[in-house]
Write a protein that holds these residues in place. Structure first.
Motif, PDB file in Angstrom:
ATOM      1  N   UNK A 213       0.804  -1.079   0.129  1.00 57.57           N
ATOM      2  CA  UNK A 213      -0.042   0.008  -0.019  1.00 57.57           C
ATOM      3  C   UNK A 213       0.946   1.207   0.005  1.00 57.57           C
ATOM      4  N   UNK A 214       0.497   2.487  -0.649  1.00 61.47           N
ATOM      5  CA  UNK A 214       1.294   3.645  -0.675  1.00 61.47           C
ATOM      6  C   UNK A 214       1.562   4.080   0.544  1.00 61.47           C
ATOM      7  N   UNK A 215       2.676   4.423   1.000  1.00 62.47           N
ATOM      8  CA  UNK A 215       3.163   4.826   2.505  1.00 62.47           C
ATOM      9  C   UNK A 215       3.356   6.374   2.239  1.00 62.47           C
ATOM     10  N   UNK A 216       2.519   7.414   2.663  1.00 59.48           N
ATOM     11  CA  UNK A 216       2.640   8.685   2.499  1.00 59.48           C
ATOM     12  C   UNK A 216       3.668   9.290   3.417  1.00 59.48           C
ATOM     13  N   UNK A 217       4.834   9.929   3.115  1.00 59.19           N
ATOM     14  CA  UNK A 217       5.790  10.360   3.829  1.00 59.19           C
ATOM     15  C   UNK A 217       7.054  11.065   2.986  1.00 59.19           C
ATOM     16  N   UNK A 218       7.327  11.988   3.551  1.00 57.76           N
ATOM     17  CA  UNK A 218       8.649  12.889   3.156  1.00 57.76           C
ATOM     18  C   UNK A 218       9.696  11.721   2.629  1.00 57.76           C
ATOM     19  N   UNK A 219      10.102  11.871   1.363  1.00 55.39           N
ATOM     20  CA  UNK A 219      11.024  10.540   1.104  1.00 55.39           C
ATOM     21  C   UNK A 219      12.371  10.811   1.604  1.00 55.39           C
ATOM     22  N   UNK A 220      13.060  11.985   1.679  1.00 52.00           N
ATOM     23  CA  UNK A 220      14.343  12.269   2.303  1.00 52.00           C
ATOM     24  C   UNK A 220      14.249  12.032   3.667  1.00 52.00           C
ATOM     25  N   UNK A 221      12.978  12.673   4.451  1.00 46.73           N
ATOM     26  CA  UNK A 221      13.026  12.514   5.868  1.00 46.73           C
ATOM     27  C   UNK A 221      12.897  11.201   6.206  1.00 46.73           C
ATOM     28  N   UNK A 222      12.162  10.249   5.465  1.00 44.73           N
ATOM     29  CA  UNK A 222      12.116   8.812   5.783  1.00 44.73           C
ATOM     30  C   UNK A 222      13.125   8.031   5.790  1.00 44.73           C
ATOM     31  N   UNK A 223      14.136   8.443   4.654  1.00 44.53           N
ATOM     32  CA  UNK A 223      15.536   7.841   4.617  1.00 44.53           C
ATOM     33  C   UNK A 223      16.280   8.211   5.807  1.00 44.53           C
ATOM     34  N   UNK A 224      16.278   9.493   6.208  1.00 46.73           N
ATOM     35  CA  UNK A 224      16.813   9.923   7.294  1.00 46.73           C
ATOM     36  C   UNK A 224      16.742   9.177   8.681  1.00 46.73           C
TER      37      UNK A 224
ATOM     38  N   UNK B 175      -6.978   0.384  12.783  1.00 49.29           N
ATOM     39  CA  UNK B 175      -8.021   1.149  12.039  1.00 49.29           C
ATOM     40  C   UNK B 175      -7.536   2.869  11.548  1.00 49.29           C
ATOM     41  N   UNK B 176      -6.904   3.301  12.357  1.00 54.57           N
ATOM     42  CA  UNK B 176      -6.345   4.703  12.078  1.00 54.57           C
ATOM     43  C   UNK B 176      -4.886   4.816  12.119  1.00 54.57           C
ATOM     44  N   UNK B 177      -4.286   3.604  11.829  1.00 55.96           N
ATOM     45  CA  UNK B 177      -2.647   3.824  11.966  1.00 55.96           C
ATOM     46  C   UNK B 177      -2.047   2.778  11.455  1.00 55.96           C
ATOM     47  N   UNK B 178      -0.717   3.094  10.889  1.00 54.34           N
ATOM     48  CA  UNK B 178      -0.075   2.317  10.280  1.00 54.34           C
ATOM     49  C   UNK B 178       1.301   1.998  11.134  1.00 54.34           C
ATOM     50  N   UNK B 179       1.753   0.847  11.482  1.00 48.85           N
ATOM     51  CA  UNK B 179       2.923   0.899  12.358  1.00 48.85           C
ATOM     52  C   UNK B 179       4.168   0.003  11.678  1.00 48.85           C
ATOM     53  N   UNK B 180       5.319   0.523  11.562  1.00 53.71           N
ATOM     54  CA  UNK B 180       6.573  -0.020  10.994  1.00 53.71           C
ATOM     55  C   UNK B 180       7.167  -0.404  12.333  1.00 53.71           C
ATOM     56  N   UNK B 181       7.799  -1.737  12.383  1.00 47.07           N
ATOM     57  CA  UNK B 181       8.511  -2.333  13.622  1.00 47.07           C
ATOM     58  C   UNK B 181       9.794  -2.643  13.146  1.00 47.07           C
ATOM     59  N   UNK B 182      10.900  -2.209  13.964  1.00 47.61           N
ATOM     60  CA  UNK B 182      12.352  -2.643  13.463  1.00 47.61           C
ATOM     61  C   UNK B 182      12.724  -3.599  14.814  1.00 47.61           C
TER      62      UNK B 182
ATOM     63  N   UNK C 102      -2.920   7.730  10.082  1.00 45.79           N
ATOM     64  CA  UNK C 102      -3.467   7.765   8.832  1.00 45.79           C
ATOM     65  C   UNK C 102      -4.056   8.955   8.713  1.00 45.79           C
ATOM     66  N   UNK C 103      -4.758   9.548   9.347  1.00 46.96           N
ATOM     67  CA  UNK C 103      -5.602  10.900   8.955  1.00 46.96           C
ATOM     68  C   UNK C 103      -4.557  11.995   8.895  1.00 46.96           C
ATOM     69  N   UNK C 104      -3.323  11.891   9.202  1.00 47.59           N
ATOM     70  CA  UNK C 104      -2.596  13.056   9.039  1.00 47.59           C
ATOM     71  C   UNK C 104      -2.515  13.672   7.641  1.00 47.59           C
TER      72      UNK C 104
END
Length: 368
Positions: free
Chosen positions: A245-256, A285-292, A355-357
């Motif tokens: 699914x598309x992940x909405x984020x600023x690319x450079x900031x996500x990389x950092x 329901x209203x969130x998406x979580x990335x776990x490392x 996800x509402x952000x």
């Protein structure tokens, strides 16, 4: 029979008079209680007309009395509450705040539906001074934060500046051998680079660039970040399990953010047997979580509560701003970061995005 009937009638009449008196006293007590409340009170019917008003409310309405207000639309006297009344089903679920421009006050208020279809109640109070004090406290907290940051930055700059100063003093000597002179020059350049790196990190933390979110392929972005890291740490197994699914984020900031978190995890695994990193995501329901998750030694107990504080680090080198920057950039993208130790060993980094952000953001490629 007539005499008995008159006696019963008198008793009934007496009981009615008693009940009316009790009702009058109850009504009087009710108004006294309402008037004792140190807050404004309006009771309204479903059409927004006033059925009860207390003395505290009248204090904000000089020249008006209770009898005049009963049966009148409340917004004649308090128009600032009208938008909330029109959306009262939602407004009654939370505490609200509104600025009364006419009175120069800030009201905090709650709209409540009364039981048995008896209408609605608006309970409100003047929180102008509370708001002023809250702003003052926030300003003081800002100043305290600035002071802490300045102290941390000064502390971090002190060592490289001391090295540069000592090296320059030695270079001014006339009897230095060329080899020693070259070595001092390299020390100066190293310390200047260290200062430059520190100031760049500090500027990113203090004034991060506004995010430019776009629809990203999370798996592809992870592989892009991991490519050089896999070469640097070839013995560490990295497993990725994320959706498409598309992940909405600023690319450079996500990389950092990812680089900061992954480098920390990889460095923690350097002396671990069978080192592994797992990257996966979950959906709410209203969130998406990335776990490392890594299977390293975990965070030191003294670092658990302050690992995101600026200039705090357990490493021999580094500015101590990496995680602070990561959390700051994540917040700009509607995401919260936390680090926790796993009881069985290792550390879990959690990135939870609301996800509402970016719900109002469109895919930049969508031109329709």
């Amino acid at each position: 029979m007539v005499k008995l009937s008159r006696t019963a009638e008198n008793r009934l009449l007496y009981r009615i008079i008693e009940q009316e008196e009790a009702l009058r006293k109850a009504e009087e007590i009710k108004y006294r209680v309402f008037d004792w409340i140190d807050a404004g009170l309006l009771v309204l019917n479903d059409k927004g007309r006033i059925t009860t008003v207390n003395q505290r409310t009248l204090n904000w309405l000089p020249g008006h009395d209770r009898n005049e207000m009963i049966g009148t639309r409340f917004d004649v006297y308090f128009p600032e509450f009208l938008p909330f009344w029109n959306d009262r089903e939602l407004a009654c679920l939370r505490r609200n705040m509104v600025i009364s421009n006419e009175r120069g006050l800030v009201f905090g208020f709650k709209i409540t539906e009364l039981p048995e279809n008896q209408g609605w109640m608006i309970l409100f109070s003047d929180i102008t001074e509370v708001q002023r004090l809250e702003r003052q406290v926030k300003e003081m907290e800002k100043l305290a934060s600035v002071g802490e940051l300045a102290a941390g930055l000064a502390h971090e700059m002190k060592n490289p500046l001391a090295g540069i100063k000592t090296s320059l003093q030695l270079l001014l000597s006339d009897d230095l051998e060329k080899e020693f002179s070259d070595r001092l020059s390299r020390v100066i350049l190293r310390d200047i680079d260290r200062l430059d790196f520190l100031l760049k990190d500090f500027l990113i933390f203090a004034r991060p660039k506004a995010p430019e979110p776009e629809a990203l392929d999370l798996a592809r972005e992870l592989e892009h970040v991991l490519m050089p890291l896999r070469l640097q740490y070839p013995g560490i197994a990295i497993d990725i399990e994320v959706g498409d699914e598309p992940f909405y984020f600023d690319r450079n900031q996500l990389h950092q953010i990812l680089i900061n978190l992954l480098v920390n995890a990889l460095q923690a695994l350097e002396n671990t047997e069978d080192p592994k990193i797992s990257i996966r995501e979950t959906h709410g329901q209203d969130s998406r979580t990335l776990i490392i998750v890594d299977n390293g030694p975990g965070l030191a107990p003294n670092m658990l509560d302050k690992c995101f504080d600026p200039f705090v680090t357990s490493k021999a080198v580094g500015s101590g701003l990496g995680l602070a920057i990561a959390r700051r950039l994540a917040a700009q993208n509607g995401t919260f970061i936390d680090l926790v130790n796993i009881p069985s060993g290792g550390t879990r980094a959690v990135l939870v995005q609301d996800l509402s952000f970016f719900r109002t953001q469109k895919d930049p490629q969508d031109t329709t």
